[in-house]
Every structure is written in structure tokens, then in C-alpha cells.
Design an enzyme around this catalytic site. Structure first.
Site, short mmCIF file in Angstrom:
data_model
loop_
_atom_site.label_atom_id
_atom_site.label_comp_id
_atom_site.label_asym_id
_atom_site.label_seq_id
_atom_site.Cartn_x
_atom_site.Cartn_y
_atom_site.Cartn_z
N ARG A 202 -21.04 -4.17 39.11
CA ARG A 202 -20.91 -5.60 38.78
C ARG A 202 -22.00 -6.33 39.55
O ARG A 202 -22.72 -5.74 40.35
CB ARG A 202 -19.49 -6.15 39.05
CG ARG A 202 -18.66 -5.57 40.14
CD ARG A 202 -19.18 -5.78 41.53
NE ARG A 202 -19.49 -7.18 41.78
CZ ARG A 202 -20.37 -7.61 42.65
NH1 ARG A 202 -21.05 -6.77 43.41
NH2 ARG A 202 -20.62 -8.90 42.79
N ARG B 267 -20.01 -7.93 29.12
CA ARG B 267 -19.67 -9.11 29.94
C ARG B 267 -20.59 -10.26 29.50
O ARG B 267 -21.81 -10.13 29.56
CB ARG B 267 -19.81 -8.79 31.44
CG ARG B 267 -18.83 -7.69 31.89
CD ARG B 267 -18.72 -7.62 33.40
NE ARG B 267 -18.04 -8.79 33.94
CZ ARG B 267 -18.07 -9.09 35.25
NH1 ARG B 267 -18.73 -8.33 36.11
NH2 ARG B 267 -17.43 -10.16 35.69
N ASP C 232 -25.10 -16.19 38.14
CA ASP C 232 -25.04 -15.33 36.96
C ASP C 232 -25.88 -15.87 35.81
O ASP C 232 -26.40 -15.10 35.00
CB ASP C 232 -23.58 -15.13 36.52
CG ASP C 232 -22.86 -14.26 37.54
OD1 ASP C 232 -22.36 -14.81 38.54
OD2 ASP C 232 -22.88 -13.03 37.38
N ASN D 248 -21.58 -19.10 38.48
CA ASN D 248 -21.45 -18.02 39.48
C ASN D 248 -19.96 -17.74 39.62
O ASN D 248 -19.12 -18.38 38.97
CB ASN D 248 -22.08 -18.44 40.82
CG ASN D 248 -22.20 -17.26 41.79
OD1 ASN D 248 -22.64 -16.18 41.39
ND2 ASN D 248 -21.80 -17.44 43.03
N LYS D 249 -19.63 -16.79 40.46
CA LYS D 249 -18.24 -16.37 40.63
C LYS D 249 -17.31 -17.56 40.83
O LYS D 249 -17.64 -18.49 41.57
CB LYS D 249 -18.18 -15.44 41.85
CG LYS D 249 -16.81 -14.92 42.23
CD LYS D 249 -16.05 -14.30 41.07
CE LYS D 249 -16.82 -13.18 40.40
NZ LYS D 249 -16.19 -12.75 39.12
O1 MRU Z 1 -17.76 -10.66 38.43
P1 MRU Z 1 -18.90 -10.20 39.27
O2 MRU Z 1 -18.51 -9.50 40.52
O3 MRU Z 1 -19.92 -9.44 38.46
O4 MRU Z 1 -19.61 -11.57 39.71
C1 MRU Z 1 -20.76 -11.50 40.52
C2 MRU Z 1 -21.27 -12.82 40.94
O5 MRU Z 1 -20.75 -13.85 40.56
C3 MRU Z 1 -22.52 -12.82 41.76
O6 MRU Z 1 -22.52 -13.89 42.66
C4 MRU Z 1 -23.72 -12.94 40.83
O7 MRU Z 1 -23.67 -11.97 39.83
C5 MRU Z 1 -25.00 -12.83 41.54
S1 MRU Z 1 -25.32 -11.16 42.01
C6 MRU Z 1 -26.83 -11.09 42.71
#
Ligand code: MRU
Length: 331
Positions: free
Chosen positions: A55, A87, A226, A236-237
Site C-alpha cells: 500500500r 484502488r 495520494d 491523503n489517508k
Molecule cells: O491506504 P494506504 O495505506 O495506501 O494510504 C497511504 C497514504 O495515504 C499515504 O500517505 C500516501 O499514499 C502517500 S505514500 C508515500
């Protein structure tokens, strides 16, 4: 990244190509176990992305590139279709698939193309580290969210690259790691990476961030992204937006580190970013154990959108950029 394993230290990437298969660190097992997951088919790779064995936006892109390489020239089109449905939020996945589609059309070697994509991404993250390191003064306390580290990118990380670089230069820094419910990427993965590097840090419950700001214990926020739109809004997350609001309320700078491959200049505003919703069980269970009231429903958006006005600057491989400068990347 260098990881300390029972047999001694080992240099490893988040995902790589070996013996005709795609191999990756199984991020679901960390930090309890260090396991390698082999993928031998496009479907294996797609499921690894969907189940979050791998991920983080750039690492998903690299994994998908290797997935297309597994399919070979004749299967590339179908592979690109399947991997593109894994995704939806991260831009890098589509960047990687476009890269591989172009190589497939020109009859290039797809394994070499995927390796080149991975190597370019690693170099990009190294440059993000160089560009972002001056933002971290001696003794600073940085808050980060989720995992935007080497595990999320292939190597170095995006948000963690400036931290690694500052640490290498001998600068003292302290990292606050918010746990990142529901999948705990902060508590499990970022904390594990920082521990491997010997970077001083502490984990806090997501809901404790307000206490940190109110007590003036954060000097800057540094997160990954993201997808970043032309207006500078970014996904982002989930939980990032509230940190940006807190940072603004308390006059703390809020930085976003991301490669140019994360910028989606064809999308104008954050509302247009597709936000992945994941299963209710991710919220009602922790590590497969039910923790919520049986029968209650749950809401589980995997990402949120932070408006550009709350971003102090983006840190990219080309340097530091204010949100209003993003649109100029179209040139
Ligand atoms: O759901 P995930 O774990 O894939 O989400 C990841 C994030 O939100 C990260 O902050 C983002 O991908 C940046 S990774 C360099």
C-alpha cells in the site's frame, strides 16, 4: 531500506522483481513478522494491492508496473484493466499503468520497463529528501500521519525522506506518529521504519493530536499524498484533513511531500477525487477481533481531501512549491 532482521541487517525494497515473480514485503504482517509475499500472476498482484499487502500510492504504482510485466506483451492490456480497478484514489497507480501501456505499445521489454519505473521512483524520493530536509531545523518536532515511508514508495519514502536525510546529517528531530485508524499504518509501519533508522519518535492515538497542538508540542506537520489536483487540494489517508485544520488554527506549517507522479493536473478540485470506501469490518474489528457493538454499521472512507488553502507547501523532487504554483506544472 536497511532492516534489522534476526539473521542480521538486510537491504530491501517494498516490492521488487526476482526469479520471474513479483515479491513484496507483506505489510499486513508488520511489525510482528517480516514476511515476503510472492505474486506469480496478475490476479495475485491485484489482490495484494486490494488487500493492502502492499500500500502507499507510489508503491502501489511500482507493484502494478511489475504486475503488467508478469502479464507480458500479450496480456498487458487485460492486466492494465484489472490493476486499474484495484484502488481508485492514488494517482500513481494510473501513472504507472500509463507508463507500462506506452512501453507495451512500443514493444519494449516490460520487465525492464517496470524496473526502470521503480528505480526512477526511488531516485525521486531521494530528491524529495534533499529538497525537504532544510524544513526540519535542529531539535524540531514533526507530526506525520499514516505511512509515507519506504514501505509506501519502494525506498526512502516521501514524507519520511526529509526526516531520514536530516537524521543522516546528524540533526536532532522527534517524530510524532499518529496511529492512523482503522488500519494503523502509523503505529505499525511508520513507527517500525523510524525504529529501523534510529529516529526518535512516539505514537499517539489519532484523537490525541489536538492535545499536542494545544500544548505547542508540534513545530511542523509533514505528510504524504495520494492525489494532488491542479488547485492544490489533495487526498491523503483519512485523518489528514483534521490535522491540517489543527495546524492552521495553531499557526503550525503544514507540508505535503509527494512526487510529481502524484499530481493530477487534469482534475481541478478535490471534490472530483474518487475516494475509496473500504469494508465496515476494518472499523468494527482490530486485527480480526471484533471491538464494536455487534450489529452497528460503520463508515470507512480510506482517504480525505484537504483544501489547498491549508497547505503551506508541497515538497517534490523539483523543490518546494506553494499550492498556487501547482497549476504551473501544466507547462
Ligand atoms: O491506504 P494506504 O495505506 O495506501 O494510504 C497511504 C497514504 O495515504 C499515504 O500517505 C500516501 O499514499 C502517500 S505514500 C508515500
Amino acid at each position: 531500506m536497511r532492516v534489522n532482521l534476526p539473521g542480521g541487517p538486510r537491504d530491501v525494497k517494498a516490492v521488487w522483481w526476482e526469479a520471474g515473480e513479483v515479491r513484496m514485503i507483506d505489510q499486513r504482517a508488520l511489525p510482528e513478522r517480516f514476511e515476503i509475499l510472492p505474486c506469480r500472476s496478475v490476479e495475485d498482484v491485484a489482490r495484494a494491492i486490494e488487500s493492502m499487502a502492499v500500500r502507499g500510492a507510489p508503491a502501489i504504482g511500482v507493484t502494478a508496473a511489475y504486475g503488467v510485466a508478469l502479464a507480458g506483451e500479450t496480456g498487458a492490456e487485460a492486466a492494465i484493466g484489472r490493476l486499474g480497478r484495484t484502488r481508485p484514489t492514488g494517482r500513481d497507480l494510473f501513472h504507472a499503468l500509463d507508463w507500462m501501456a506506452a512501453r507495451a505499445r512500443s514493444g519494449g521489454d516490460l520487465v525492464e520497463a517496470a524496473k526502470a519505473y521503480a528505480a526512477a521512483g526511488e531516485e525521486t524520493c531521494r530528491l524529495i529528501g534533499m529538497a525537504g530536509e532544510p524544513l526540519l531545523p535542529e531539535g524540531c518536532r514533526v507530526l506525520t500521519h499514516c505511512n509515507a515511508g519506504a514501505l509506501a514508495t519502494g525506498d526512502h519514502g516521501t514524507a519520511t525522506a526529509p526526516m531520514r536525510r536530516a537524521h543522516e546529517l546528524g540533526r536532532r528531530l522527534f517524530v510524532w506518529v499518529s496511529e492512523t485508524r482503522p488500519r494503523l499504518q502509523g503505529a505499525r509501519l511508520t513507527a517500525w521504519e523510524l525504529a529501523q533508522e534510529g529516529i526518535d519518535h512516539a505514537i499517539l492515538a489519532d484523537g490525541a493530536c489536538g492535545v499536542l497542538f494545544a500544548r505547542k508540542q508540534v513545530d511542523l506537520v509533514l505528510v504524504g499524498a495520494d492525489r494532488i489536483t491542479a488547485s492544490g487540494d489533495f487526498a491523503n489517508k483519512v485523518g489528514t484533513y483534521e490535522k491540517a485544520v489543527l495546524a492552521r488554527e495553531h499557526g503550525v506549517p503544514f507540508y505535503v511531500a509527494a512526487p510529481l507522479s502524484t499530481f493530477d493536473l487534469a482534475t481541478e478540485r478535490g471534490e472530483a477525487i474518487p475516494i475509496e470506501e473500504r469494508s465496515e469490518e476494518e472499523v468494527t474489528e482490530v486485527g480480526g477481533v471484533a471491538v464494536a457493538n455487534p450489529g452497528s454499521r460503520a463508515f470507512n472512507p480510506a482517504f480525505d481531501v484537504t483544501p489547498a488553502r491549508l497547505v503551506t507547501a508541497f515538497v517534490t523532487e523539483k523543490g518546494i512549491m506553494r499550492p498556487e504554483q501547482v497549476r504551473s506544472l501544466r507547462r
